[in-house]
Write an enzyme that holds these catalytic residues in place. Structure first.
Site, PDB file in Angstrom:
ATOM      1  N   LYS A 173       0.778  -1.211   0.014  1.00 58.78           N
ATOM      2  CA  LYS A 173      -0.151   0.031  -0.117  1.00 58.78           C
ATOM      3  C   LYS A 173       0.810   1.332   0.066  1.00 58.78           C
ATOM      4  O   LYS A 173       1.498   1.580   1.059  1.00 58.78           O
ATOM      5  CB  LYS A 173      -1.014   0.095   1.353  1.00 58.78           C
ATOM      6  CG  LYS A 173      -2.097   1.025   1.081  1.00 58.78           C
ATOM      7  CD  LYS A 173      -2.408   1.867   2.336  1.00 58.78           C
ATOM      8  CE  LYS A 173      -1.652   2.882   2.681  1.00 58.78           C
ATOM      9  NZ  LYS A 173      -1.762   4.127   1.969  1.00 58.78           N
ATOM     10  N   GLY A 222       6.987   5.762   7.708  1.00 60.88           N
ATOM     11  CA  GLY A 222       6.107   6.891   7.746  1.00 60.88           C
ATOM     12  C   GLY A 222       6.159   7.501   9.083  1.00 60.88           C
ATOM     13  O   GLY A 222       7.465   7.521   9.687  1.00 60.88           O
ATOM     14  N   SER A 223       5.411   8.112   9.376  1.00 61.24           N
ATOM     15  CA  SER A 223       5.339   9.110  10.642  1.00 61.24           C
ATOM     16  C   SER A 223       5.520   8.376  11.741  1.00 61.24           C
ATOM     17  O   SER A 223       4.874   7.073  12.088  1.00 61.24           O
ATOM     18  CB  SER A 223       4.133   9.953  10.739  1.00 61.24           C
ATOM     19  OG  SER A 223       2.937   9.297  10.840  1.00 61.24           O
ATOM     20  N   GLY A 227       3.206   5.047  12.870  1.00 61.44           N
ATOM     21  CA  GLY A 227       4.159   3.794  13.308  1.00 61.44           C
ATOM     22  C   GLY A 227       3.682   3.331  14.688  1.00 61.44           C
ATOM     23  O   GLY A 227       3.752   1.954  14.617  1.00 61.44           O
ATOM     24  N   GLU A 244      10.377   2.113  10.069  1.00 63.42           N
ATOM     25  CA  GLU A 244      11.262   3.323   9.967  1.00 63.42           C
ATOM     26  C   GLU A 244      10.503   4.230   9.891  1.00 63.42           C
ATOM     27  O   GLU A 244       9.621   4.690   8.873  1.00 63.42           O
ATOM     28  CB  GLU A 244      12.007   3.036   8.597  1.00 63.42           C
ATOM     29  CG  GLU A 244      13.158   4.064   8.393  1.00 63.42           C
ATOM     30  CD  GLU A 244      13.949   3.774   7.304  1.00 63.42           C
ATOM     31  OE1 GLU A 244      14.124   4.806   6.494  1.00 63.42           O
ATOM     32  OE2 GLU A 244      14.302   2.997   7.155  1.00 63.42           O
ATOM     33  N   CYS A 278      13.914  11.228   5.221  1.00 62.98           N
ATOM     34  CA  CYS A 278      13.762  10.967   6.472  1.00 62.98           C
ATOM     35  C   CYS A 278      15.142  11.229   7.211  1.00 62.98           C
ATOM     36  O   CYS A 278      15.255  11.586   8.430  1.00 62.98           O
ATOM     37  CB  CYS A 278      13.517   9.478   6.788  1.00 62.98           C
ATOM     38  SG  CYS A 278      11.847   9.059   6.125  1.00 62.98           S
ATOM     39  N   GLU A 375      10.268  16.794  13.413  1.00 59.35           N
ATOM     40  CA  GLU A 375      10.573  16.793  12.127  1.00 59.35           C
ATOM     41  C   GLU A 375      10.005  17.956  11.297  1.00 59.35           C
ATOM     42  O   GLU A 375       8.740  18.098  11.289  1.00 59.35           O
ATOM     43  CB  GLU A 375      10.172  15.525  11.586  1.00 59.35           C
ATOM     44  CG  GLU A 375      10.784  15.144  10.288  1.00 59.35           C
ATOM     45  CD  GLU A 375      10.273  13.524   9.901  1.00 59.35           C
ATOM     46  OE1 GLU A 375      11.401  12.815   9.481  1.00 59.35           O
ATOM     47  OE2 GLU A 375       9.139  13.200  10.423  1.00 59.35           O
TER      48      GLU A 375
END
Length: 471
Positions: A173, A222-223, A227, A244, A278, A375
């Site tokens: 996805k 992702g975020s 996560g 990650e 990232c 971030e």
């Protein structure tokens, strides 16, 4: 107007959901395509296909599985220009930068698949009493790969190679913010039906996939917030998760380095892909002895980068992926300025179409500001002046994130000390250095689960032992 479809059990099929989302070109704000919002029914169908295909794929000799992956890699390489252009149109990455990363991703896919040929899927141990133990590493079954929008193709290829080569099947996805290039990626794949499936959508697809009881591993990039939910679902289902997540990567610039050359390298690490990596350099700690020339050179480098539509020749920085991401960047810079930071260049949203934001250098920043604690994921370089390398190392280590870090120094003792930064990867004197042999696990809120090289196969398989008594 093209409407994207799912790929399930070897067939392109319409979503069973009733929501369609617009995919917008971030450079022009024009609608490129429409795609499904996703549904649990789509996920159920894709997972069922992956589960059904798994026994035959797991029984396929590893050499044949690797050969199929290499055939896919060849097809991707042959269509690299097309894929790079699709990425540019859907998320803004300039063509030159996109090609560099895509070529690296194809090489990484080949290297990861090749690792399977030497991996010990079976090991025999002879014991002194004449008995034997067979250690077998079994594929897990149906797995899920959920990827981000900033590197649509690269993120898929980085995750999927070891899973497939180890004998697992996959439900993929991609991010709803950049699905177009991934659809084309699947059009180029030639695996048996059900081995690789594609489900499009937002959380309406991502949540049921992450929570599906028949998925044996979720590889999520992702975020941090998402996560955490993926990890919680994995814990509930007693299955594996490789996560990650976000980063707030530090850079430590030591006294004694060439401040101009180092600033140029840092500018690239902070601004490439418009800061949407990232491992972008998001916290810069510079020794006072070189701070002034370093900042001057960093500003000059920022101002030298051509900004524009990534399809145009010579453009180095494209737009941010969408309005929402630009609003995050604006909020972080405004927060810093309100708290006393100085804008040395950039910091102003340009007029006109497209979600552009200029490369921005900030000084006089501190830990009360979002640009040093959260971030940003944009082209912002906040600079902190420190009085010693040790102070820089200590400040670099003070973060809830721990994805990667970079150190510039010509001091051998300081090179050794760089390993003290709690990060999955630390680069010394070369950002993004290293090769496919690298393995790592993020620290802190940046994720969990070791990956890379043989560690990726350890994650993709389940070991068991069979003990055979002496005759």
């Amino acid at each position: 107007m093209r409407t994207l479809r799912n790929f399930i059990d070897g067939t392109w099929t319409d979503s069973r959901g009733d929501v369609l989302l617009d995919l917008v070109d971030p450079a022009t704000e024009e609608v490129l395509a429409r795609h499904p919002g996703g549904s649990a029914e789509d996920v159920d169908a894709a997972v069922a296909a992956a589960v059904a295909a798994h026994p035959a794929w797991a029984a396929t000799p590893v050499g044949e599985r690797v050969a199929r992956i290499f055939t896919w890699a060849d097809a991707i390489a042959a269509h690299a220009d097309e894929l790079v252009e699709l990425e540019c149109r859907e998320m803004g990455k300039p063509l030159g930068i996109g090609r560099t990363f895509l070529d690296g991703a194809v090489a990484g896919l080949r290297a990861a698949a090749d690792e399977a040929l030497s991996y010990d899927f079976e090991e025999l141990i002879e014991h002194p009493d004449g008995s034997r133990t067979r250690i077998l590493r079994h594929p897990l079954g149906a797995t899920a790969v959920i990827t981000p929008w900033n590197f649509p193709v690269t993120a898929v290829l980085a995750a999927i190679g070891p899973l497939l080569a180890a004998g697992n099947t996959v439900v993929l996805k991609p991010s709803e913010r950049a699905p177009l290039s991934v659809v084309r990626l699947l059009e180029l794949a030639e695996f048996p039906p059900g081995v690789v499936n594609l489900v499009l959508g937002d959380a309406r697809a991502g949540t049921p996939l992450a929570e599906h009881e028949q998925i044996r591993l979720v590889h999520f990039t992702g975020s941090v917030a998402t996560g955490r939910r993926v990890g919680a679902a994995a814990g509930e289902q007693l299955r594996r998760a490789v996560l990650e997540l976000g980063g707030k990567d530090p850079v430590v610039v030591d006294a004694g380095v060439d401040p101009v050359a180092t600033a140029q390298a840092v500018a690239f690490g902070a601004f490439v892909n418009t800061g949407q990596i990232c491992t972008s350099m998001e916290r810069i700690y510079v020794h006072r002895d070189v701070a002034e020339p370093f900042v001057e050179a960093l500003v000059a480098a920022a101002e030298s980068f051509p900004v524009g539509n990534g399809l145009d020749e010579g453009v180095v920085l494209g737009p941010l992926v969408d309005r929402r991401q630009r609003e995050i960047v604006v909020r972080h810079v405004e927060d810093a300025v309100q708290k006393g930071a100085k804008v040395r260049t950039g910091g102003i949203v340009p007029a006109g179409k497209g979600f552009y934001y200029p490369p921005t250098v900030l000084t006089d920043v501190d830990d009360s500001m979002l640009v040093l604690t959260e971030e940003t994921f944009g082209p912002v370089a906040p600079v902190v002046v420190v009085d010693s390398f040790e102070e820089g190392l200590e400040r670099a280590s003070q973060s809830k994130y721990g994805l990667a870090a970079t150190v510039y120094t010509d001091n051998s003792d300081h090179i050794d000390a760089a390993a003290r930064i709690p990060a999955g990867v630390t680069w010394v004197n070369q950002w993004q250095g290293g090769g496919p042999e690298r393995l790592y696990e993020p620290a802190g809120d940046s994720g969990m689960g070791a990956t890379g090289a043989r560690a990726a196969y350890d994650a993709a398989t389940r070991p068991s032992s069979v003990h055979i008594a002496a005759a």
